[in-house]
Write a protein that holds these residues in place. Structure first.
Motif, PDB file in Angstrom:
ATOM      1  N   ILE A 130       0.892  -1.123  -0.132  1.00  0.00           N
ATOM      2  CA  ILE A 130      -0.134  -0.049  -0.054  1.00  0.00           C
ATOM      3  C   ILE A 130       1.064   1.196   0.177  1.00  0.00           C
ATOM      4  N   ASP A 131       0.726   2.150  -0.881  1.00  0.00           N
ATOM      5  CA  ASP A 131       1.460   3.432  -0.943  1.00  0.00           C
ATOM      6  C   ASP A 131       0.613   4.549  -0.675  1.00  0.00           C
ATOM      7  N   ILE A 132       1.236   5.270   0.558  1.00  0.00           N
ATOM      8  CA  ILE A 132       0.445   6.416   0.932  1.00  0.00           C
ATOM      9  C   ILE A 132       1.236   7.706   0.256  1.00  0.00           C
ATOM     10  N   ASP A 133       0.726   8.175  -0.635  1.00  0.00           N
ATOM     11  CA  ASP A 133       1.099   9.435  -1.359  1.00  0.00           C
ATOM     12  C   ASP A 133       0.468  10.505  -0.646  1.00  0.00           C
ATOM     13  N   ASN A 134      -0.615  10.267  -0.207  1.00  0.00           N
ATOM     14  CA  ASN A 134      -1.468  11.541   0.437  1.00  0.00           C
ATOM     15  C   ASN A 134      -2.149  11.134   1.538  1.00  0.00           C
ATOM     16  N   ALA A 135      -1.896  11.249   2.827  1.00  0.00           N
ATOM     17  CA  ALA A 135      -2.468  10.519   3.876  1.00  0.00           C
ATOM     18  C   ALA A 135      -3.861  11.011   4.200  1.00  0.00           C
ATOM     19  N   PHE A 136      -4.411  12.223   3.853  1.00  0.00           N
ATOM     20  CA  PHE A 136      -5.778  12.595   3.889  1.00  0.00           C
ATOM     21  C   PHE A 136      -6.004  13.561   2.753  1.00  0.00           C
ATOM     22  N   ALA A 137      -7.052  13.779   2.430  1.00  0.00           N
ATOM     23  CA  ALA A 137      -7.753  14.418   1.193  1.00  0.00           C
ATOM     24  C   ALA A 137      -7.606  15.936   1.748  1.00  0.00           C
ATOM     25  N   TYR A 138      -8.327  16.089   3.044  1.00  0.00           N
ATOM     26  CA  TYR A 138      -8.343  17.452   3.296  1.00  0.00           C
ATOM     27  C   TYR A 138      -7.419  17.776   4.566  1.00  0.00           C
ATOM     28  N   LEU A 139      -7.387  17.003   5.380  1.00  0.00           N
ATOM     29  CA  LEU A 139      -7.228  17.250   6.620  1.00  0.00           C
ATOM     30  C   LEU A 139      -5.288  17.666   6.819  1.00  0.00           C
ATOM     31  N   GLU A 140      -4.961  18.380   7.600  1.00  0.00           N
ATOM     32  CA  GLU A 140      -3.432  18.403   7.954  1.00  0.00           C
ATOM     33  C   GLU A 140      -2.899  19.155   6.757  1.00  0.00           C
ATOM     34  N   LYS A 141      -3.483  19.982   6.119  1.00  0.00           N
ATOM     35  CA  LYS A 141      -2.771  20.380   4.921  1.00  0.00           C
ATOM     36  C   LYS A 141      -2.255  21.876   5.192  1.00  0.00           C
ATOM     37  N   GLY A 142      -2.723  22.534   6.379  1.00  0.00           N
ATOM     38  CA  GLY A 142      -2.298  23.806   6.733  1.00  0.00           C
ATOM     39  C   GLY A 142      -2.950  24.886   6.190  1.00  0.00           C
ATOM     40  N   PHE A 143      -3.027  25.948   6.798  1.00  0.00           N
ATOM     41  CA  PHE A 143      -4.016  27.280   6.527  1.00  0.00           C
ATOM     42  C   PHE A 143      -3.824  27.503   5.172  1.00  0.00           C
ATOM     43  N   LEU A 144      -2.883  27.669   4.551  1.00  0.00           N
ATOM     44  CA  LEU A 144      -2.440  28.266   3.256  1.00  0.00           C
ATOM     45  C   LEU A 144      -3.133  27.289   2.095  1.00  0.00           C
ATOM     46  N   ARG A 145      -2.445  26.097   2.176  1.00  0.00           N
ATOM     47  CA  ARG A 145      -2.910  25.125   1.300  1.00  0.00           C
ATOM     48  C   ARG A 145      -4.368  24.862   1.329  1.00  0.00           C
ATOM     49  N   THR A 146      -4.959  24.651   2.576  1.00  0.00           N
ATOM     50  CA  THR A 146      -6.616  24.614   2.618  1.00  0.00           C
ATOM     51  C   THR A 146      -7.350  25.932   2.198  1.00  0.00           C
ATOM     52  N   LEU A 147      -6.849  27.161   2.485  1.00  0.00           N
ATOM     53  CA  LEU A 147      -7.475  28.306   1.688  1.00  0.00           C
ATOM     54  C   LEU A 147      -7.372  28.194   0.168  1.00  0.00           C
ATOM     55  N   GLY A 148      -6.349  28.008  -0.171  1.00  0.00           N
ATOM     56  CA  GLY A 148      -6.015  27.957  -1.783  1.00  0.00           C
ATOM     57  C   GLY A 148      -6.856  27.037  -2.418  1.00  0.00           C
ATOM     58  N   ALA A 149      -6.938  25.769  -1.861  1.00  0.00           N
ATOM     59  CA  ALA A 149      -7.874  24.753  -2.191  1.00  0.00           C
ATOM     60  C   ALA A 149      -9.223  24.931  -2.160  1.00  0.00           C
ATOM     61  N   CYS A 150      -9.608  25.690  -1.192  1.00  0.00           N
ATOM     62  CA  CYS A 150     -11.197  26.128  -0.973  1.00  0.00           C
ATOM     63  C   CYS A 150     -11.455  27.212  -2.144  1.00  0.00           C
ATOM     64  N   LEU A 151     -10.334  28.136  -2.265  1.00  0.00           N
ATOM     65  CA  LEU A 151     -10.707  29.090  -3.390  1.00  0.00           C
ATOM     66  C   LEU A 151     -10.813  28.521  -4.864  1.00  0.00           C
ATOM     67  N   LYS A 152      -9.892  27.670  -5.036  1.00  0.00           N
ATOM     68  CA  LYS A 152      -9.936  26.588  -6.157  1.00  0.00           C
ATOM     69  C   LYS A 152     -11.158  26.124  -6.643  1.00  0.00           C
ATOM     70  N   ASP A 153     -11.776  25.403  -5.562  1.00  0.00           N
ATOM     71  CA  ASP A 153     -13.239  24.837  -5.574  1.00  0.00           C
ATOM     72  C   ASP A 153     -14.317  25.928  -5.833  1.00  0.00           C
ATOM     73  N   ILE A 154     -14.136  26.928  -5.297  1.00  0.00           N
ATOM     74  CA  ILE A 154     -15.024  28.093  -5.720  1.00  0.00           C
ATOM     75  C   ILE A 154     -14.805  28.336  -7.127  1.00  0.00           C
ATOM     76  N   PHE A 155     -13.838  28.838  -7.510  1.00  0.00           N
ATOM     77  CA  PHE A 155     -13.311  29.411  -8.793  1.00  0.00           C
ATOM     78  C   PHE A 155     -13.896  28.300  -9.969  1.00  0.00           C
ATOM     79  N   LYS A 156     -13.684  26.969  -9.823  1.00  0.00           N
ATOM     80  CA  LYS A 156     -14.038  25.861 -10.630  1.00  0.00           C
ATOM     81  C   LYS A 156     -15.661  25.424 -10.512  1.00  0.00           C
ATOM     82  N   LEU A 157     -16.220  26.002  -9.621  1.00  0.00           N
ATOM     83  CA  LEU A 157     -17.402  25.783  -9.229  1.00  0.00           C
ATOM     84  C   LEU A 157     -17.758  24.066  -8.639  1.00  0.00           C
ATOM     85  N   HIS A 158     -16.635  23.730  -8.141  1.00  0.00           N
ATOM     86  CA  HIS A 158     -16.591  22.582  -7.385  1.00  0.00           C
ATOM     87  C   HIS A 158     -17.268  22.509  -5.846  1.00  0.00           C
TER      88      HIS A 158
END
Length: 438
Positions: A174-202
Motif C-alpha cells: 500500500i502506497d500512502i502518497d497523501n495521507a488525507f484528502a483534506y486534513l493536515e494541509k495547513g492554513f494556506l494550502r487549505t485556503l487555496g484549495a477552497c478558493l480553487k473549488d469556488i473558482f471551478k464551481l466544485h
C-alpha cells in the motif's frame, strides 16, 4: 555438491546469474570451474556453459553477453520456444535453442534501460519502449519459465538431483502518497484549495472539505481501518510505504510533522511492515533521501530498510546506488506505471547487479506486476475489466510458483470521484488469491 559447471572464463556476470538461477531459485549447491581436465574427470552431475562444446556433459551454448565487460546495444532476435518468447539463439548442439543465462541476465539487470535515452515526462523508461512490450511478452514472467526449462533439462539428465520447491506467494503493498484528502494541509494550502473549488464551481468538493475540517466528517482518504481489517481478516503479508518528503510539484503529501500522520504510521507498524516512499525530489538528491529515511526512523524508532520510489521513478543505476548508500536492503519499485506485467521478466525477487561497475550488490529487488492507478488512470479500464487483468496476472504467476506483488493506495479505496464503482475490487483480488491458494 549438486552440480559442477564448466566455464571457459569466470567473471562477475556469470557468478551473478548462475547464483540467482541455480542457488536462489533452483536451490542447488553448485561449483564453477575453468579446469577442463578436472571437469572431465569428475563423477559429479555436470553441465558445460561455453561457446564451443568441450565435453560430453549437458551443454548450454554461451552467447557473448556474459563475457563482455562493457554495455552496448544488443541486436536481439526474438523467437518462440515451447510457447515462450526467447532470445540469444543458439545452435542445434545446445540443449536449449537459446541461451537462458544471457537472456535472464539481460532482463534482470534491465540492460536495455542502460542503452536507451528515451524517457517520459517524469524521466522514467517507458513500458512501450521495452523489448517485452514490443514482442508481446510483458505480461509473461519469461525468466521464470526459462528457469523451468533449465530445471526440466537437468531433471531429464540427472534424476537424483533434488530441487527447491516454491509455492505461490502474495505480498500486499500500500502506497500512502497523501495521507488525507483534506486534513493536515495547513492554513494556506487549505485556503487555496477552497478558493480553487469556488473558482471551478466544485461546490460538492468544497462542501465535503468543510465538513471534514470543521464537522468531524471522516476524511475520504482515511481508509486505514479498512486496510488493516482486511490485512487481519485474510492474514496478509502487507507492506505500507509512506511519503515523507518536503512539499513539491510531484510530492503533495502532508507535513511529516503532523501528529495525525505519525499516529497512523505507528498504528500501521504494529500490524504491518513499513517502508519509506522516497519522494520524486529525492531521486536526484541523496541528501533528501537521507532526510526522509531519518524522518521515518524517528517516527518508528527503528531502522528503515524498505523503499518504493514515488511515481515509480527509477534512474538505474544511480537511484539504486543511493539506496544502498543509505542502508536500504529491499526495493519494491520494479515495475512499469503505465502497464501491468513483468518489467524484469520475473515474479521472483532478485538482487541488483550494477552493470556500470560489473558487480553484484546486496540490494534485493521485489518486482510488482499490478498497480491500481495503472488500470484506472493509465489504461482507463472499468473495474470489471481491471479485475480480469489482475486475475490473468495472478494465473501466470501461479504457473511458475512465483510471488504476486500488487500496489494499491489508501485513496483508491474511498470509492468516490475517479474511484467510483471500484467498490470491492481490491477485496475481490484478495479473495481470488485466497481461493487459488486453497
Amino acid at each position: 555438491m549438486d552440480l559442477l559447471i564448466y566455464l571457459e572464463e569466470r567473471n562477475s556476470r556469470i557468478d551473478y546469474i548462475f547464483n540467482h538461477i541455480f542457488q536462489r531459485v533452483l536451490g542447488l549447491k553448485i561449483s564453477l570451474t575453468t579446469d577442463l581436465e578436472f571437469f572431465n574427470n569428475s563423477n559429479l552431475s555436470k553441465i558445460e556453459y561455453s561457446k564451443k562444446q568441450n565435453s560430453d556433459a549437458l551443454f548450454f551454448e554461451a552467447s557473448d553477453l556474459l563475457f563482455e565487460t562493457d554495455i552496448r546495444k544488443q541486436n536481439l532476435t526474438v523467437s518462440t520456444y515451447k510457447k515462450t518468447k526467447v532470445f540469444f539463439q543458439c545452435s542445434d548442439s545446445s540443449v536449449l535453442p537459446f541461451d537462458p543465462f544471457a537472456a535472464s541476465f539481460y532482463m534482470l539487470t534491465r540492460y536495455e534501460e542502460y542503452v536507451s535515452n528515451i524517457t517520459d515526462e517524469l524521466g522514467r523508461f517507458p513500458a512501450m519502449e521495452s523489448l517485452a512490450y514490443t514482442h508481446n511478452f510483458l505480461n509473461i514472467p519469461v525468466v521464470d519459465y526459462w528457469i523451468l526449462h533449465i530445471k526440466r533439462k537437468l531433471k531429464d539428465r540427472f534424476v537424483a538431483i533434488s530441487f527447491k520447491e516454491h509455492t505461490f506467494q502474495f505480498i500486499n503493498t500500500i502506497d500512502i502518497d497523501n495521507a488525507f484528502a483534506y486534513l493536515e494541509k495547513g492554513f494556506l494550502r487549505t485556503l487555496g484549495a477552497c478558493l480553487k473549488d469556488i473558482f471551478k464551481l466544485h461546490f460538492k468538493n468544497l462542501k465535503q472539505r468543510l465538513e471534514v475540517i470543521f464537522f468531524n466528517k471522516k476524511d475520504p482518504y482515511d481508509t486505514y481501518e479498512n486496510l488493516l481489517h482486511l490485512h487481519t481478516q485474510y492474514k496478509l503479508n502487507t507492506v505500507f510505504f509512506f511519503l515523507l518528503g518536503d512539499y513539491g510539484k510531484y510530492d503533495k503529501n502532508i507535513p511529516f510533522s503532523s501528529k495525525k500522520l505519525q499516529s497512523i504510521i505507528q498504528k500501521v507498524y504494529r500490524f504491518c511492515l513499513v517502508g519509506i516512499h522516497a519522494s520524486y525530489q529525492s531521486l536526484k538528491s541523496p541528501k533528501k533521501l537521507h532526510k526522509e529515511i531519518n524522518r521515518l526512523q524517528s517516527i518508528l524508532n527503528q531502522d528503515v530498510t524498505l523503499n518504493r520510489q514515488h511515481f515509480l521513478c527509477l534512474n538505474i543505476p544511480e537511484n539504486y546506488k543511493y539506496l544502498i548508500q543509505h542502508h536500504i536492503k529491499n526495493d519494491y519499485s520494479m515495475g512499469f506505471p503505465s502497464l501491468p506485467g513483468f518489467r524484469a521478466g520475473t515474479s521472483y525477487s532478485f538482487y541488483f547487479f550494477d552493470l556500470k561497475n560489473n558487480e553484484s550488490t546486496d540490494l534485493k529487488i521485489h518486482p510488482f506486476s499490478i498497480m491500481d492507478a495503472t488500470l484506472n488512470y493509465y489504461m482507463q479500464l472499468n473495474p470489471h475489466d481491471s479485475l480480469e487483468v489482475i486475475k490473468n496476472i495472478i494465473d501466470e504467476i501461479k504457473q511458475v510458483n512465483g510471488t504476486f506483488i500488487s500496489i494499491w493506495h489508501n485513496e483508491s479505496l474511498n470509492y468516490t470521484d475517479s474511484w467510483q464503482g471500484w467498490d470491492k475490487i481490491y477485496e475481490h483480488m484478495i479473495q481470488y488469491i485466497v481461493d487459488e491458494k486453497n
